[in-house]
Design a protein around this motif. Structure first.
Motif, PDB file in Angstrom:
ATOM      1  N   VAL B 176       0.837  -1.198   0.000  1.00 44.81           N
ATOM      2  CA  VAL B 176       0.000   0.000   0.000  1.00 44.81           C
ATOM      3  C   VAL B 176       0.871   1.247   0.000  1.00 44.81           C
ATOM      4  O   VAL B 176       0.648   2.183  -0.767  1.00 44.81           O
ATOM      5  CB  VAL B 176      -0.938   0.015   1.230  1.00 44.81           C
ATOM      6  N   LEU B 177       1.913   1.236   0.837  1.00 44.99           N
ATOM      7  CA  LEU B 177       2.784   2.405   0.937  1.00 44.99           C
ATOM      8  C   LEU B 177       3.474   2.685  -0.398  1.00 44.99           C
ATOM      9  O   LEU B 177       3.504   3.819  -0.880  1.00 44.99           O
ATOM     10  CB  LEU B 177       3.818   2.167   2.043  1.00 44.99           C
ATOM     11  N   MET B 178       4.002   1.590  -1.015  1.00 45.69           N
ATOM     12  CA  MET B 178       4.706   1.760  -2.278  1.00 45.69           C
ATOM     13  C   MET B 178       3.764   2.286  -3.354  1.00 45.69           C
ATOM     14  O   MET B 178       4.098   3.216  -4.098  1.00 45.69           O
ATOM     15  CB  MET B 178       5.319   0.436  -2.723  1.00 45.69           C
ATOM     16  N   LEU B 179       2.576   1.677  -3.427  1.00 48.12           N
ATOM     17  CA  LEU B 179       1.583   2.127  -4.416  1.00 48.12           C
ATOM     18  C   LEU B 179       1.227   3.591  -4.185  1.00 48.12           C
ATOM     19  O   LEU B 179       1.137   4.374  -5.125  1.00 48.12           O
ATOM     20  CB  LEU B 179       0.316   1.280  -4.286  1.00 48.12           C
ATOM     21  N   ALA B 180       1.030   3.929  -2.914  1.00 47.10           N
ATOM     22  CA  ALA B 180       0.628   5.298  -2.585  1.00 47.10           C
ATOM     23  C   ALA B 180       1.698   6.284  -3.043  1.00 47.10           C
ATOM     24  O   ALA B 180       1.390   7.315  -3.646  1.00 47.10           O
ATOM     25  CB  ALA B 180       0.382   5.435  -1.092  1.00 47.10           C
ATOM     26  N   ILE B 181       2.972   5.954  -2.783  1.00 43.74           N
ATOM     27  CA  ILE B 181       4.056   6.862  -3.176  1.00 43.74           C
ATOM     28  C   ILE B 181       4.121   6.992  -4.695  1.00 43.74           C
ATOM     29  O   ILE B 181       4.166   8.091  -5.250  1.00 43.74           O
ATOM     30  CB  ILE B 181       5.409   6.372  -2.613  1.00 43.74           C
ATOM     31  N   LEU B 182       4.067   5.837  -5.387  1.00 37.42           N
ATOM     32  CA  LEU B 182       4.166   5.857  -6.848  1.00 37.42           C
ATOM     33  C   LEU B 182       3.024   6.650  -7.465  1.00 37.42           C
ATOM     34  O   LEU B 182       3.232   7.513  -8.318  1.00 37.42           O
ATOM     35  CB  LEU B 182       4.141   4.426  -7.397  1.00 37.42           C
ATOM     36  N   LEU B 183       1.803   6.356  -7.018  1.00 34.29           N
ATOM     37  CA  LEU B 183       0.655   6.994  -7.656  1.00 34.29           C
ATOM     38  C   LEU B 183       0.542   8.464  -7.262  1.00 34.29           C
ATOM     39  O   LEU B 183       0.081   9.282  -8.060  1.00 34.29           O
ATOM     40  CB  LEU B 183      -0.620   6.219  -7.329  1.00 34.29           C
ATOM     41  N   SER B 184       0.994   8.811  -6.054  1.00 35.58           N
ATOM     42  CA  SER B 184       1.015  10.231  -5.676  1.00 35.58           C
ATOM     43  C   SER B 184       1.956  11.001  -6.595  1.00 35.58           C
ATOM     44  O   SER B 184       1.644  12.100  -7.049  1.00 35.58           O
ATOM     45  CB  SER B 184       1.476  10.403  -4.225  1.00 35.58           C
ATOM     46  N   THR B 185       3.111  10.389  -6.877  1.00 34.41           N
ATOM     47  CA  THR B 185       4.051  11.022  -7.793  1.00 34.41           C
ATOM     48  C   THR B 185       3.398  11.193  -9.160  1.00 34.41           C
ATOM     49  O   THR B 185       3.538  12.241  -9.811  1.00 34.41           O
ATOM     50  CB  THR B 185       5.324  10.163  -7.923  1.00 34.41           C
TER      51      THR B 185
END
Lengths: 217, 303
Positions: B176-185
């Motif tokens: 979730v954290l990785m997805l959140a960072i990637l998609l926020s970018t």
């Protein structure tokens, strides 16, 4: 009010437009800047509004040295000045009224309070009936007058006009010059650049003659 | 003064909404992109939350079974009872005597005939022990120490299962954290580009405004509003997507759960989760616009 000390301006590539310019304009004075095309008239006017920066020398407006002006205070200098641009710089995506409204919006006036002021400025230049029209439908003379309305609506202390009668027939030119005289009568400091000799006939105001970047004696 | 400032902001807000509506397809597309980008990490997050809740529902608090030796006497039972009472980690316990266990077996499994044929009761006395919620390691230590008691034959505790679930949830959190960072970018990049195009089409207006004495904050305000409002609308879209997905899954789950006589039901995002998601999406939209404005506005200088 406006004072140039030893001002020179070179453009990149070494082309020297203005050389050692010295003059002072008192508050409320009306002055013409003349000379051939390429004599440096436009550059001189742009230096006053800090659109261009001098290569050397100092320029002061109401005692403020504009060479040392921070970028954040630059907008407040420009609000003291009304500028009639040679190419008008009108916005074609909005009505005549909204074009004149822009300087007041920028200065943060409340929209409801300024309708009267915009209409007064439009009335002065004879465009009140066209306030809902778009600039694209205006003639050259009307665009020129719209630009003047926008330059004076926020009641600047200095009014600068770059070739305000260029490409206009004699009747229009006379109208516009009368407008500037009426601003002069209410105490606005006025600087007009022109190469139009007919404007300067029967002229009682000071003339700064530019010749190849220098003030001719 | 404050009134003038507020009306200025209000006008920019209304102006921005009008601009959004004036290009409906473009606006809708970028709002949907933001919505989908947000619904992925937020959706996985809510699924994990539900997984944790379901696992808690089936397992309850950690439970261990202590089987005594077959020859344990009543005094042995009494000793163990005493030790369990003294142990602070144990919340409650229940004694099941061998005869009670046999009775339960006969009743529940329908093996009455088989068990009645037995010469003697083959079941041991037992304690069912509930402990405090603790890490798998602590529970394993407790298990080992009880295993060492002389009267005990065997202590049963499925630590591996708890460990596996924990590891799975931990893994999910990382995803979730990785997805959140990637998609926020990605959202910041989308907003950066949207605002860049807007600045290009407004080039003339920006130039003239600067000439007439507009401050930088006046010029950038509509763009920042635009970014923030798109972020907010994108966040709302994400919430709708998640709510719709959970609703659909719940309908299917109810059918499956009925077959297995289970009560399975996915929970929706909590109000505070909803609000933080909206705040975050608004902030991201604003940030993308802010970076774009900072990169492009200074390049437009009047000549």
């Amino acid at each position: 009010m406006i004072s140039f000390k030893n001002v020179s301006k070179q453009f990149p590539g070494g082309h020297s437009v203005l050389k050692n310019i010295d003059f002072t304009i008192a508050a409320g004075e009306m002055v013409f800047v003349t000379g051939h095309s390429g004599a440096g008239k436009s550059t001189l006017l742009k230096l006053i509004a800090a659109i261009e920066r001098p290569t050397s020398g100092s320029i002061s407006i109401s005692g403020q040295n504009i060479a040392q002006l921070k970028p954040s205070t630059l907008p407040f200098l420009r609000r003291k000045i009304g500028f009639v641009f040679q190419d008008h710089k009108l916005l074609f995506d909005r009505s005549v009224f909204d074009n004149v409204l822009l300087p007041l919006q920028i200065s943060g006036f409340d929209h409801k309070l300024v309708t009267g002021r915009v209409n007064a400025a439009l009335d002065k230049v004879g465009l009140l009936k066209k306030s809902k029209a778009f600039p694209i439908t205006l003639s050259g003379g009307e665009r020129q007058r719209l630009c003047i309305a926008r330059a004076v609506v926020h009641r600047p202390t200095i009014l600068i006009a770059d070739e305000p009668t260029g490409n206009l027939d004699a009747a229009y030119a006379k109208d516009i010059m009368d407008m500037f005289r009426s601003f002069h009568q209410v105490g606005v400091t006025i600087l007009i650049a022109t190469h139009d000799a007919t404007l300067l006939e029967k002229n009682e105001h000071r003339i700064l003659q530019l010749d190849q970047g220098q003030i001719a004696a | 003064m404050i009134h003038a400032w507020l009306t200025q902001h209000w006008h920019v807000f209304v102006f921005t909404l009008k601009r959004l509506v004036s290009t409906p397809v473009t606006s809708l597309l970028s709002i949907v992109v933001i919505g989908i980008a947000f619904s992925l990490p937020a959706g996985i997050y809510i699924l994990m939350d539900n997984l944790r809740a379901i696992s808690g529902q089936t397992a309850g608090s950690p439970q261990m079974s202590l089987y005594l030796k077959l020859n344990a006497s009543e005094s042995d039972v009494e000793k163990i009872r005493q030790r369990l009472q003294d142990n602070a980690q144990i919340t409650r316990f229940q004694f099941i005597s061998k005869s009670a266990a046999l009775l339960q077996l006969q009743q529940s499994s329908g093996l009455m005939d088989v068990t009645s044929g037995l010469a003697r009761n083959p079941l041991p006395d037992a304690f069912v022990v509930n402990t405090h919620d603790a890490t798998a390691e602590t529970l394993e230590q407790l298990q080992t120490s009880m295993q060492a008691w002389p009267e005990i034959e065997h202590v049963q505790f499925d630590a591996a299962w708890a460990k596996r679930l924990n590891a799975l949830l931990e893994f999910g959190r990382t995803v979730v954290l990785m997805l959140a960072i990637l998609l926020s970018t990605a959202i910041i990049a989308v907003m950066f580009n949207t605002i860049r195009l807007q600045i290009l089409t407004k080039r003339e207006e920006i130039e003239v405004s600067k000439l007439i004495g507009a401050t930088n904050s006046f010029i950038q305000r509509p763009f920042l509003y635009f970014g923030a409002i798109q972020g907010l609308l994108g966040g709302m879209t994400a919430l709708c997507i998640i709510a719709l997905a959970i609703h659909t899954m719940n309908e299917e789950l109810t059918e499956i759960a009925a077959l297995y006589t289970l009560n399975l039901h996915l929970q929706h995002l909590s109000t505070s989760d909803n609000i933080s998601l909206l705040f975050f999406s608004t902030w991201l939209g604003w940030l993308g616009a802010r970076i774009s404005v900072a990169t492009h506005l200074w390049q437009i200088e009047p000549k």
